[in-house]
Scaffold this motif. Sequence first.
Motif, mmCIF file in Angstrom:
data_model
loop_
_atom_site.group_PDB
_atom_site.id
_atom_site.type_symbol
_atom_site.label_atom_id
_atom_site.label_comp_id
_atom_site.label_asym_id
_atom_site.label_seq_id
_atom_site.Cartn_x
_atom_site.Cartn_y
_atom_site.Cartn_z
ATOM 1 N N UNK A 135 0.814 -1.219 0.000
ATOM 2 C CA UNK A 135 0.000 0.000 0.000
ATOM 3 C C UNK A 135 0.844 1.264 0.000
ATOM 4 N N UNK A 136 1.804 1.347 0.908
ATOM 5 C CA UNK A 136 2.566 2.586 1.046
ATOM 6 C C UNK A 136 3.600 2.768 -0.056
ATOM 7 N N UNK A 137 4.266 1.695 -0.457
ATOM 8 C CA UNK A 137 5.325 1.837 -1.461
ATOM 9 C C UNK A 137 4.771 2.298 -2.806
ATOM 10 N N UNK A 138 3.706 1.705 -3.354
ATOM 11 C CA UNK A 138 3.175 2.237 -4.628
ATOM 12 C C UNK A 138 2.724 3.694 -4.516
ATOM 13 N N UNK A 139 2.118 4.058 -3.392
ATOM 14 C CA UNK A 139 1.672 5.441 -3.219
ATOM 15 C C UNK A 139 2.864 6.395 -3.167
ATOM 16 N N UNK A 140 3.901 6.014 -2.412
ATOM 17 C CA UNK A 140 5.078 6.871 -2.322
ATOM 18 C C UNK A 140 5.756 7.027 -3.670
ATOM 19 N N UNK A 141 5.858 5.955 -4.421
ATOM 20 C CA UNK A 141 6.477 6.036 -5.751
ATOM 21 C C UNK A 141 5.641 6.897 -6.688
ATOM 22 N N UNK A 142 4.328 6.812 -6.563
ATOM 23 C CA UNK A 142 3.467 7.660 -7.404
ATOM 24 C C UNK A 142 3.645 9.131 -7.044
ATOM 25 N N UNK A 143 3.767 9.456 -5.749
ATOM 26 C CA UNK A 143 3.983 10.843 -5.331
ATOM 27 C C UNK A 143 5.300 11.386 -5.881
ATOM 28 N N UNK A 144 6.340 10.559 -5.838
ATOM 29 C CA UNK A 144 7.647 11.011 -6.331
ATOM 30 C C UNK A 144 7.645 11.113 -7.847
ATOM 31 N N UNK A 145 6.981 10.184 -8.540
ATOM 32 C CA UNK A 145 6.990 10.181 -10.009
ATOM 33 C C UNK A 145 6.265 11.388 -10.589
ATOM 34 N N UNK A 146 5.214 11.864 -9.908
ATOM 35 C CA UNK A 146 4.465 12.989 -10.480
ATOM 36 C C UNK A 146 5.303 14.263 -10.494
ATOM 37 N N UNK A 147 6.376 14.317 -9.677
ATOM 38 C CA UNK A 147 7.267 15.462 -9.707
ATOM 39 C C UNK A 147 7.949 15.579 -11.058
ATOM 40 N N UNK A 148 8.091 14.428 -11.722
ATOM 41 C CA UNK A 148 8.745 14.411 -13.034
ATOM 42 C C UNK A 148 7.730 14.276 -14.172
ATOM 43 N N UNK A 149 6.473 14.514 -13.854
ATOM 44 C CA UNK A 149 5.431 14.502 -14.881
ATOM 45 C C UNK A 149 4.899 13.135 -15.217
ATOM 46 N N UNK A 150 5.242 12.144 -14.443
ATOM 47 C CA UNK A 150 4.779 10.780 -14.693
ATOM 48 C C UNK A 150 3.545 10.530 -13.845
ATOM 49 N N UNK A 151 2.388 10.300 -14.464
ATOM 50 C CA UNK A 151 1.161 10.024 -13.743
ATOM 51 C C UNK A 151 0.558 11.243 -13.077
ATOM 52 N N UNK A 152 0.963 12.443 -13.472
ATOM 53 C CA UNK A 152 0.422 13.646 -12.835
ATOM 54 C C UNK A 152 -1.062 13.799 -13.103
ATOM 55 N N UNK A 153 -1.512 13.372 -14.315
ATOM 56 C CA UNK A 153 -2.934 13.506 -14.635
ATOM 57 C C UNK A 153 -3.795 12.614 -13.759
ATOM 58 N N UNK A 154 -3.247 11.468 -13.315
ATOM 59 C CA UNK A 154 -4.030 10.573 -12.464
ATOM 60 C C UNK A 154 -4.198 11.129 -11.056
ATOM 61 N N UNK A 155 -3.226 11.918 -10.592
ATOM 62 C CA UNK A 155 -3.289 12.478 -9.246
ATOM 63 C C UNK A 155 -3.878 13.877 -9.220
ATOM 64 N N UNK A 156 -4.125 14.440 -10.381
ATOM 65 C CA UNK A 156 -4.563 15.832 -10.448
ATOM 66 C C UNK A 156 -5.869 16.088 -9.746
ATOM 67 N N UNK A 157 -6.812 15.179 -9.819
ATOM 68 C CA UNK A 157 -8.126 15.400 -9.227
ATOM 69 C C UNK A 157 -8.319 14.706 -7.893
#
Length: 424
Positions: A135-157
């Motif tokens: 649970x925590x590792x995928x979420x943390x990786x998603x938070x870090x990846x959006x800094x580089x524009x990866x998956x930002x649209x999924x976290x935008x809303x």
Amino acid sequence: MTPRALPGRAAWRRALAPLVAASTWRRGVFLLLGGVLVLPYVLLAVAFAQVFTAPGVPWPLALVLLAVAVLIAGVPPLLDGSRALEIAAARALLGVDLPDPTPGHRADRETRLRAALWIVTHLAVGGLLVFALLSAVPMALAFIAQQFGIGAEALGEERFGPLDGEDTGWLTLTGVVLLAGLGYAVAGLGALAASMAPVLLGPAQAERIAALEARAARLAERNQLARELHDSVGHALTVATLQAGAARAVLDSDPEFVRRALGAIEEAGRTAMDELDHVLGLLRERDDDRTGRAPQRTLADLDRLVADTRAAGLTVDARRAGDPATLPAAVSREGYRIVQEGLTNAARYGRGPVLLRLDVGPEALELELVNELVPAPRRPDHAGGGRGLDGMRERVLLLGGRLTAGPDGDRWRIRARLPYRENP
């Protein structure tokens, strides 16, 4: 770089050391093993939850199945094999020096309960760690990846507490903190497990006593084998040395005596090799068939022993009362070794004839060896501290007998009494 920067760098290294230490990763693997082992229990719990929430399920049958499942699930933590596996895993992954369970010793109730508590805790902590990783590792990786524009649209809303998809910097920091916190949690839990393993998996008092008794038995067996080597090989070497010295003295004048002496040396060497092979075979602790090895000597071989000693040039007056064949094997074997050591010492350090008396009584075997004393520098064993006399005393004490050895006027006298129970 200024000197003031060095303490700061050292502090950072100390802070990050638990995250990169090899011990943390090994201990993390140990904790994950608990998560893997708990999965069948989780699946079983989910299955019964569905059974009890489904309509139309007969409750008596469901309760019986639940009781059987709980019984089966509760047995493994109490098994000796489960404790042995946990000990092996803790030794390999946690780096804890834990002794293996004593073979043939059943763990007591306290030891089983301690091991069960350890296993249950291992499974619970491992299950929580697996849940955190999933649970925590995928979420943390998603938070870090959006800094580089990866998956930002999924976290935008999406919103994450006070944060939303627009707080890219805070989300990245949160992801880093989650990963670091998980790493420190693994390091801390691993260190705690390493400190608690000796308490919950260590041997109980009864198991320590059993291990000490087994070690004492092994040492006693090896000491007995050492005595066998000292007595048998020492006697053979003494006979060979005396025969060789006598043959060298008459090499030109008495070829026939030299021939007999060489035969006696050959026979003594062959006997010593047979007994050496027998003792080394015991030291190897093999389970193979030893029928080809030489049996241990007993008083049934006394005539041959006396003949070999006489052939070495020492006069032996042997007097026997009773039949040695009626003696128990242990008494006959130890009696032979005592006589052998006494004759060896007489040949090496004594002079004149040796009087050997053997009396097989209804309750004990009486042995006596008497020979003329020689000057003290030539008789180290006669001082009472030599290995030969020490070996004699150990043999006699093992059989509950008594031994006296020392000067008697101008003679050296050895008396041994080996008691035994008469066969019905």
